[in-house]
Design an enzyme around this catalytic site. Sequence first.
Site, PDB file in Angstrom:
ATOM      1  N   GLU A 136      -4.603  -7.406  -0.814  1.00 55.31           N
ATOM      2  CA  GLU A 136      -5.561  -7.749   0.235  1.00 55.31           C
ATOM      3  C   GLU A 136      -5.384  -6.869   1.466  1.00 55.31           C
ATOM      4  O   GLU A 136      -6.362  -6.506   2.128  1.00 55.31           O
ATOM      5  CB  GLU A 136      -5.407  -9.228   0.613  1.00 55.31           C
ATOM      6  CG  GLU A 136      -5.853 -10.207  -0.465  1.00 55.31           C
ATOM      7  CD  GLU A 136      -4.827 -10.388  -1.572  1.00 55.31           C
ATOM      8  OE1 GLU A 136      -5.150 -11.036  -2.583  1.00 55.31           O
ATOM      9  OE2 GLU A 136      -3.684  -9.882  -1.434  1.00 55.31           O
ATOM     10  N   MET A 188       7.170   0.541  -2.512  1.00 60.38           N
ATOM     11  CA  MET A 188       5.844   0.013  -2.221  1.00 60.38           C
ATOM     12  C   MET A 188       4.996   1.085  -1.530  1.00 60.38           C
ATOM     13  O   MET A 188       5.500   1.928  -0.789  1.00 60.38           O
ATOM     14  CB  MET A 188       5.945  -1.216  -1.308  1.00 60.38           C
ATOM     15  CG  MET A 188       6.774  -2.359  -1.891  1.00 60.38           C
ATOM     16  SD  MET A 188       6.115  -2.993  -3.428  1.00 60.38           S
ATOM     17  CE  MET A 188       4.565  -3.679  -2.853  1.00 60.38           C
ATOM     18  N   GLU A 225       3.215   3.620  -2.705  1.00 61.72           N
ATOM     19  CA  GLU A 225       3.255   5.003  -3.172  1.00 61.72           C
ATOM     20  C   GLU A 225       2.462   5.228  -4.451  1.00 61.72           C
ATOM     21  O   GLU A 225       2.544   6.303  -5.056  1.00 61.72           O
ATOM     22  CB  GLU A 225       4.707   5.453  -3.384  1.00 61.72           C
ATOM     23  CG  GLU A 225       5.526   5.453  -2.110  1.00 61.72           C
ATOM     24  CD  GLU A 225       6.819   6.238  -2.259  1.00 61.72           C
ATOM     25  OE1 GLU A 225       6.939   7.006  -3.229  1.00 61.72           O
ATOM     26  OE2 GLU A 225       7.697   6.082  -1.409  1.00 61.72           O
TER      27      GLU A 225
END
Length: 421
Positions: A59, A308, A310
């Site tokens: 989100e 995270m 990448e």
Amino acid sequence: MRLLYNLAMYLFTPLVMLRLMARGMRYGDYHLRWRERFGTFSTPRLNGCLWVHAVSVGEVNAAEPLVKALMVAYPQAPMLVTTVTPTGSERVRQLFGDSVYSVYLPYDLPFAVRRFLRSVRPRLAIIVETEIWPNLYFACRRHGIPLLIANARLSERSLRGYARMRSLVRKALRCVSHIAAQSRTDAARYRLLGAEPSQLTVCGNLKFDMPVPCDALADGTTMRATWGAGRPVWIAASTHEGEELAVLQAHLEVLRRIPDALLLIAPRHPERFRAVEASIRSLGFQTGTRSGDGVPSLHTQCFVIDAMGELLRFFAASDVAFVGGSLVPIGGHNVLEPAALGKPVLVGPNTFNFEEITQALLDAGGGERVATPESLGEDVLRLLRDEVRRKSMGEAARKVFDSERGSVERVMKLVDNLLQE
């Protein structure tokens, strides 16, 4: 119904806290900032802020172009982004640094919501995707805070879940100023929950407006040079428990035919990084990790992306992308990132969380559905061997992505109208 809902929230809160403690044993950030989950935090001057809530990483990524558009259109207004998970909070920090203020959204307990809104006093609240919290919505109406649900989606499963307390949800939705639905199907489902037609506008998916870093493809090319530019590479992204074994069995099939092939694997949740790495090593694969090795070597067979934020560069470095959460009944994850980079996409049979986007990709020829976990290896192998087919699918995927852009502009018009009112 509201009394029963509040009673249930109070009864379940200790269980939720125990779950956070358990997760914190594997992922330490769950032990931090507990006071925020009850609406208590030290805050700068946020009166009149624009507040965007994005529950977790997916989100937050969807909200990125909208948050940046808000910051450009209303530079004087403080910006607050709330999340629920530590990974979502970390992603906010990666994307926006100190330009936004970020805390956890409190639990939907009346006292916690009151405390939160007294501290924040937002000028506008924007909830991204599917987060219907009755006490929060009632409190926004009571405080005169315009509430917009942006990028609103509602799966068949979520519709069934909310339908169990339809009367309460209907009253909560009447507190919403407007709902910017992703699709006509999502809008129709919100109607079934009690939203009025005048509340609904179909604005498309914000994720089509996500920025694609101009250096992503260049980073992918650079990485490929370190492990052998000609090696066939496929990625299994956002995998869940129950999928990694199927992915690894598929890679064994690929290696039998293409011995120098490389698998990049990115588990969905950080607390599972080590377990997935250990499983891969136990099966005898030559294994590397992002945290330990940086990039794969010439001899690496499986590479765990234990970091995270990448995925884009690793998508860019791949020939074929499998998007997880779809071989198990999770509902699938975002297929737009590989599509934006012109990569052919494979998904499993369970894609109900992104059904319209996924179907559009499949219909255009930019993706294919894997019928069973056992057939994943053959499907990957077929694409790795067929460069013409890969390029054709990649071009079709990119066209789907480009054709659907413009959601941010449509949502910003709704935002402008609400703020003027």
